[in-house]
Design an enzyme around this catalytic site. Structure first.
Site, PDB file in Angstrom:
ATOM      1  N   ASP A  52       0.841  -1.206   0.000  1.00 15.96           N
ATOM      2  CA  ASP A  52       0.000   0.000   0.000  1.00 15.96           C
ATOM      3  C   ASP A  52       0.876   1.257   0.000  1.00 15.96           C
ATOM      4  OD1 ASP A  52       0.797  -0.757   2.558  1.00 15.96           O
ATOM      5  OD2 ASP A  52      -1.063  -0.166   3.548  1.00 15.96           O
ATOM      6  N   ASP A 101       0.978  -1.502 -13.639  1.00 19.46           N
ATOM      7  CA  ASP A 101       0.012  -0.629 -14.321  1.00 19.46           C
ATOM      8  C   ASP A 101       0.149   0.794 -13.797  1.00 19.46           C
ATOM      9  OD1 ASP A 101      -1.174  -2.747 -15.754  1.00 19.46           O
ATOM     10  OD2 ASP A 101      -3.182  -1.892 -15.488  1.00 19.46           O
TER      11      ASP A 101
HETATM   12  C1  IPM Z   1      -0.803  -8.448 -17.313  1.00 22.70           C
HETATM   13  C2  IPM Z   1      -2.284  -8.726 -17.476  1.00 22.70           C
HETATM   14  C3  IPM Z   1      -2.531 -10.207 -17.209  1.00 22.70           C
HETATM   15  C4  IPM Z   1      -2.135 -10.470 -15.781  1.00 22.70           C
HETATM   16  C5  IPM Z   1      -3.970 -10.693 -17.504  1.00 22.70           C
HETATM   17  C6  IPM Z   1      -4.364 -10.417 -18.933  1.00 22.70           C
HETATM   18  C7  IPM Z   1      -4.135 -12.151 -17.189  1.00 22.70           C
HETATM   19  O1  IPM Z   1      -3.029  -7.895 -16.646  1.00 22.70           O
HETATM   20  O2  IPM Z   1       0.002  -9.057 -18.045  1.00 22.70           O
HETATM   21  O3  IPM Z   1      -0.454  -7.633 -16.464  1.00 22.70           O
HETATM   22  O4  IPM Z   1      -2.948 -10.269 -14.841  1.00 22.70           O
HETATM   23  O5  IPM Z   1      -1.008 -10.915 -15.558  1.00 22.70           O
HETATM   24 MG    MG Z   2      -1.878  -6.423 -15.639  1.00 23.69          MG
END
Ligand code: IPM
Ligand code: MG
Length: 354
Positions: free
Chosen positions: A221, A249
């Site tokens: 976190d 992300d």
């Molecule tokens: C990533 C994607 C994948 C994951 C999905 C599509 C299964 O989000 O490569 O980060 O969660 O690993």
């Molecule tokens: Mg991902």
């Protein structure tokens, strides 16, 4: 050098086509590459009723490297879990033993205005996230549905890491740090999870082999917060599968767009799968607006990590920098004054810059 090309779904085919253009241009320049395509993800399901068809898996196993686009789309959302496109990529990672996922988040100086964060917070950013990719709650058993003692339905998964799994990913993290700024931050949730307490214990033990690396630990976190507060404090981050999925992300947005973030997923022997960190973006699929640079940069990672062709990798990266310097931008990184281009124009511009 044999590469399996798995374009997948959504924007996958468009962006992979640009990376293939770039690789073919290098092949004309003397790079010895053999490319072979196969259906995968939703496209695999459409062609063979399986997101990872037998023939696709065979090709991926026989190849030295795999170049992937993205998988998934609304058309497949209602399928039972084993047939979902996401299972294709998860099974492929597992089948090829691709346990080490490298997700670099680098801010190109030209894109400093494309980031939602202040320039002084992100300029010069260069973080490497090392995400474990074949363990954790993604693969832990048991999992499923059941009825509890009060006869209420529940869903459950299992978070777990074995000692060898932690040791090998920690080793990748330390080795990456040795080649960079010699700082490693291990991210966990040690204040709550037993898996994380064990993780931290093993990482501390592996650290003894890397006295030159400054190791720190951070709760996930807090790491999520620090990534937007002061991301430049990080050099290499090593973490488990689920935390790494989320943090990568987040880190990608520091660089202006997730459309810029490449990734490498490596086994113990240098074989790798290379794909953009972003998804299949079904809303913009087929419109020639997606950013192909993450996929093109993934092919550079392929040349570097699997084929040890640093020189060629560098040429791709330099070409990407050059098109950005020329002011070319896809919609996701577009800002006033820049020239907006489509997916294929961006690919052509990179080829021209090579
Ligand atoms: C990533 C994607 C994948 C994951 C999905 C599509 C299964 O989000 O490569 O980060 O969660 O690993
Ligand atoms: Mg991902």
């Amino acid at each position: 050098m044999k590469v399996a090309v798995l374009a997948g779904d959504g924007i996958g085919p468009e962006i992979v086509a640009q990376a293939v253009k770039v690789l073919r241009a290098l092949a004309r320049g003397g790079l010895k590459l053999e490319l072979e395509e196969a259906p995968f993800g939703g496209a695999g399901f459409d062609a063979h009723g399986d997101p990872l068809p037998e023939t696709t898996l065979k090709l991926a196993k026989a190849a030295d490297a795999v170049l992937c686009g993205a998988v998934g789309g609304p058309k497949y959302d209602a399928l039972p879990r084993p047939q979902r496109p996401e299972q294709g990529i998860l099974r492929l990672r597992k089948a090829l033993g691709l346990f080490a996922n490298l997700r670099p988040a680098v801010l190109y100086p030209e894109l400093v205005g494309a980031s939602t964060l202040k320039p002084e917070v992100v300029s010069g950013l260069d973080v490497m996230i090392v995400r474990e990719l074949t363990g954790d709650i993604y693969f832990g058993e048991p999992r499923g549905r059941r009825a509890n003692a009060r006869n209420e339905r529940e869903g459950y998964d299992t978070m777990l890491y074995s000692e060898p799994e932690i040791r090998r990913i920690a080793g990748v993290g330390f080795a990456a740090a040795m080649k960079r700024g010699r700082k490693l931050c291990s991210v966990d949730k040690e204040n709550v999870l037993e898996t994380s307490r064990f993780w931290r214990e093993i990482v501390n033990d592996v650290a003894k082999q890397y006295p030159q690396v400054a190791l720190s630990h951070m709760y996930v976190d807090n790491a999520a917060m620090q990534l937007v507060r002061a991301p430049k404090q990080f050099d290499v981050i090593v973490t488990g599968n689920l935390f790494g999925d989320i943090l990568s992300d987040e880190a990608s947005m520091l660089t202006g767009s997730i459309g810029m973030l490449p990734s490498a997923s490596l086994d113990a022997g240098g074989k790798g799968l290379y794909e953009p960190a972003h998804g299949s973006a079904p809303d913009i699929a087929g419109k020639n607006v997606a950013n192909p640079l993450a996929t093109i940069l993934s092919s550079a990672m392929m040349l570097r990590y699997t084929f040890n062709q640093d020189e060629w990798a560098y040429r791709i990266e330099a070409a990407v920098k050059s098109v950005l310097a020329q002011g070319l931008r896809t919609a996701d990184i577009h800002e006033a004054g820049a020239r907006k281009v489509g997916t294929s124009e961006m690919g052509d511009a990179v080829v021209a810059a090579l």
